[in-house]
Design an enzyme around this catalytic site. Structure first.
Site, mmCIF file in Angstrom:
data_model
loop_
_atom_site.group_PDB
_atom_site.id
_atom_site.type_symbol
_atom_site.label_atom_id
_atom_site.label_comp_id
_atom_site.label_asym_id
_atom_site.label_seq_id
_atom_site.Cartn_x
_atom_site.Cartn_y
_atom_site.Cartn_z
ATOM 1 C CB CYS A 297 19.354 64.669 30.503
ATOM 2 S SG CYS A 297 18.464 64.158 29.047
ATOM 3 C CB CYS B 127 12.658 65.134 31.411
ATOM 4 S SG CYS B 127 12.296 63.496 30.787
ATOM 5 C CB CYS C 25 15.962 57.181 28.565
ATOM 6 S SG CYS C 25 14.737 58.486 28.397
ATOM 7 C CE1 TYR D 49 0.517 70.761 7.426
ATOM 8 C CE2 TYR D 49 -1.843 70.934 7.846
ATOM 9 C CZ TYR D 49 -0.646 71.515 7.459
ATOM 10 O OH TYR D 49 -0.616 72.842 7.114
ATOM 11 C CB CYS E 278 2.282 68.960 18.779
ATOM 12 S SG CYS E 278 3.023 69.535 17.260
HETATM 13 N N1 SAH Z 1 -1.707 62.852 11.584
HETATM 14 C C1 SAH Z 1 -0.511 62.085 11.655
HETATM 15 C C2 SAH Z 1 0.776 62.908 11.477
HETATM 16 C C3 SAH Z 1 0.871 64.179 12.240
HETATM 17 S S1 SAH Z 1 2.487 64.907 12.296
HETATM 18 C C4 SAH Z 1 -0.461 61.270 12.920
HETATM 19 O O1 SAH Z 1 -1.238 61.503 13.835
HETATM 20 O O2 SAH Z 1 0.352 60.363 13.007
HETATM 21 C C5 SAH Z 1 2.474 66.094 11.046
HETATM 22 C C6 SAH Z 1 2.684 65.530 9.667
HETATM 23 O O3 SAH Z 1 2.632 66.622 8.738
HETATM 24 C C7 SAH Z 1 4.028 64.852 9.430
HETATM 25 O O4 SAH Z 1 3.816 63.562 8.908
HETATM 26 C C8 SAH Z 1 4.727 65.760 8.389
HETATM 27 O O5 SAH Z 1 5.529 65.030 7.485
HETATM 28 C C9 SAH Z 1 3.556 66.391 7.685
HETATM 29 N N2 SAH Z 1 3.749 67.692 7.009
HETATM 30 C C10 SAH Z 1 4.580 68.704 7.365
HETATM 31 N N3 SAH Z 1 4.389 69.776 6.553
HETATM 32 C C11 SAH Z 1 3.395 69.442 5.682
HETATM 33 C C12 SAH Z 1 2.729 70.142 4.624
HETATM 34 N N4 SAH Z 1 3.037 71.400 4.307
HETATM 35 N N5 SAH Z 1 1.767 69.496 3.953
HETATM 36 C C13 SAH Z 1 1.412 68.219 4.285
HETATM 37 N N6 SAH Z 1 2.006 67.517 5.267
HETATM 38 C C14 SAH Z 1 2.989 68.112 5.969
#
Ligand code: SAH
Length: 457
Positions: free
Chosen positions: A84, A87, A165, A318, A414
């Site tokens: 797979c 992982c 899984c 974001y 991340c």
């Molecule tokens: N802070 C949130 C989401 C993090 S993931 C949490 O912890 O749940 C990153 C997020 O950024 C996603 O929701 C994605 O849709 C958004 N995203 C991606 N590119 C972006 C941009 N240029 N401007 C604003 N948001 C964006």
């Protein structure tokens, strides 16, 4: 001067001692200084390796046998681990996984960010690093025996049939298996990528681990879901906790899982989940962290770094469905969130209302455009929190932050490489990175999440 020849040949079997690990978890052994990258090789162990690819400066090998295995080698508990692609680290002890991730972040800080002086703390791991994922998306295929639901084999689109899984919530495993069985019983065909024919493409299942609510999404190429009523009845009978059944239509030739058309065919548009004391509504298309236990750890750390006293204006860039924003809002004067997906922003607004939080506002748009617009409107945040996708922050956003000069920036990431790159830009713009706390959101895989904070010089 003649070019030095690689000291190994393709298909040759060699003995190596692994000295290091790559960020993907491959062992690195050297033959007369020539590096061989070998999946599943662990530092410190001696192994028999077959050379499978020879390039000018490095090669790849296949592990035949660890002749003197590392004390950190463990038997992978998943029976399809070696086939797979999901992982990468099940063959190493959990402690080694955590150590490797810390080193990965340290390396990125040094090599990409030139931030040797910034402390990278030991990775916060899970007590039980299994069954943590709350969401699964499984492709459906077909062979002579019927429908298959499982992950793609490494570097291919062959589906490995599997009945569970072990990094998934058990409800999701059982849901996928039930939908596969029900679809098979009704003679529904699987979608075939090559001919672009057939019906069912993916099964997605998401469980709110704090509430027990389940959402299942069945993705078909066809406009209609055949035997819709029977499928609904049988799912509801098997899973009394199912709160939402969604049919999604994706008729494009694409790797993207969900198509544009989403029909709720049973129950609600949302499921709920809780992190700490905040409850969230989650739509099929919204991003929601996949490991709720570690999400709490991560957000607590982000809040600790933000160190809010109650008088601050905070931007959450974001912001997704407003998860971090709503935690911040409980301790700040006002929070502004920005997010590119409209459905997620709708969820964020509903989530604020649902939790009686009145000091959080959300805007749909690109953070790199909305933040400068806020600046032109006179917004001067004290703290900015960013949590971008893997590619990191857009440079326009970083520059706008440097111009607006918030006292503090909290960066959730991340991807250590883009984090280090962006920290370097912020450092050059007058910020000082204080410390980095990695959190293991994705045990058994090579991914690592980090939270860090910067202070204005
Ligand atoms: N802070 C949130 C989401 C993090 S993931 C949490 O912890 O749940 C990153 C997020 O950024 C996603 O929701 C994605 O849709 C958004 N995203 C991606 N590119 C972006 C941009 N240029 N401007 C604003 N948001 C964006």
């Amino acid at each position: 001067m003649p070019k030095p020849q690689p000291p190994v040949q393709k298909n040759e079997t060699v003995e190596v001692t692994f000295e290091d690990l790559t960020h993907e978890g491959n062992g690195v052994g050297k033959i007369d200084g020539y590096p061989l990258f070998v999946p599943y090789g662990l530092p410190g162990e001696k192994a028999e390796v077959k050379v499978v690819k020879v390039k000018k400066n490095f090669g790849f090998g296949k592990l035949i046998k660890a002749t003197e295995p590392s004390e950190h080698r463990v038997e992978p508990p998943c029976p399809v681990y070696y086939q797979c692609g999901g992982c990468q680290l099940q063959h190493m002890s959990y402690q080694m996984q955590l150590d490797m991730k810390q080193k990965q972040v340290q390396d990125a800080m040094k090599k990409i960010g030139h931030l040797e002086h910034v402390p990278v703390h030991p990775v916060m791991g899970m007590e039980d690093p299994w069954r943590y994922r709350n969401k699964v998306q499984i492709p459906v295929g077909q062979d002579g025996d019927g429908l298959k639901a499982g992950f793609y084999q490494k570097r291919s689109h062959n589906i490995i049939d599997m009945d569970q899984c072990i990094i998934q919530d058990e409800h999701n495993d059982r849901m996928v298996e039930a939908v596969r069985r029900i679809a098979e019983k009704h003679g529904i065909s699987a979608y075939d990528e090559e001919s672009h024919r057939g019906t069912i493409r993916h099964i997605m299942s998401r469980t709110g681990q704090a509430t027990g609510e389940i959402m299942v999404v069945i993705v078909t190429k066809t406009k209609k879901l055949p035997h819709q009523e029977e499928i609904i009845n049988e799912i509801v009978e098997t899973f009394p906790n199912v709160k939402s059944i969604v049919h999604n239509v994706n008729n494009k030739r694409t790797n993207v899982i969900l198509g544009e058309q989403t029909n709720v065919i049973y129950g609600d548009k949302y499921i709920h989940d809780k992190i700490g004391d905040v409850e969230f509504k989650i739509s099929p298309k919204s991003f929601y962290q996949v490991n709720p236990v570690q999400t709490k750890t991560l957000y607590d750390q982000a809040l600790k770094y933000a160190d809010l006293k109650g008088h601050e204006t905070v931007v959450d860039a974001y912001c997704g469905i407003g998860t971090i924003s709503l935690f911040l809002a409980q301790q700040a004067k006002q929070v502004y969130g920005v997010e590119i997906i409209a459905d997620a922003v709708n969820d964020a607004k509903k989530n604020a209302k649902h939790n009686h939080i009145e000091n959080a506002e959300f805007v749909v748009g690109e953070a790199e455009n909305v933040f400068p617009w806020w600046k032109d409107q006179g917004l001067r945040p004290d703290v900015v929190v960013v949590d971008p996708p893997r590619k990191g922050c857009d440079e326009n956003l970083l520059n706008a932050m440097i111009e607006v000069k918030p006292e503090k920036i909290v960066y959730v990431s991340c991807n250590p490489s883009t984090l280090a790159r962006d920290l370097r830009i912020l450092e050059d713009g007058g910020y000082e990175t204080q410390e980095v706390q990695p959190v293991d959101m994705f045990p058994q895989t090579s991914h690592v999440e980090c939270v860090t904070w910067l202070k204005r010089k």
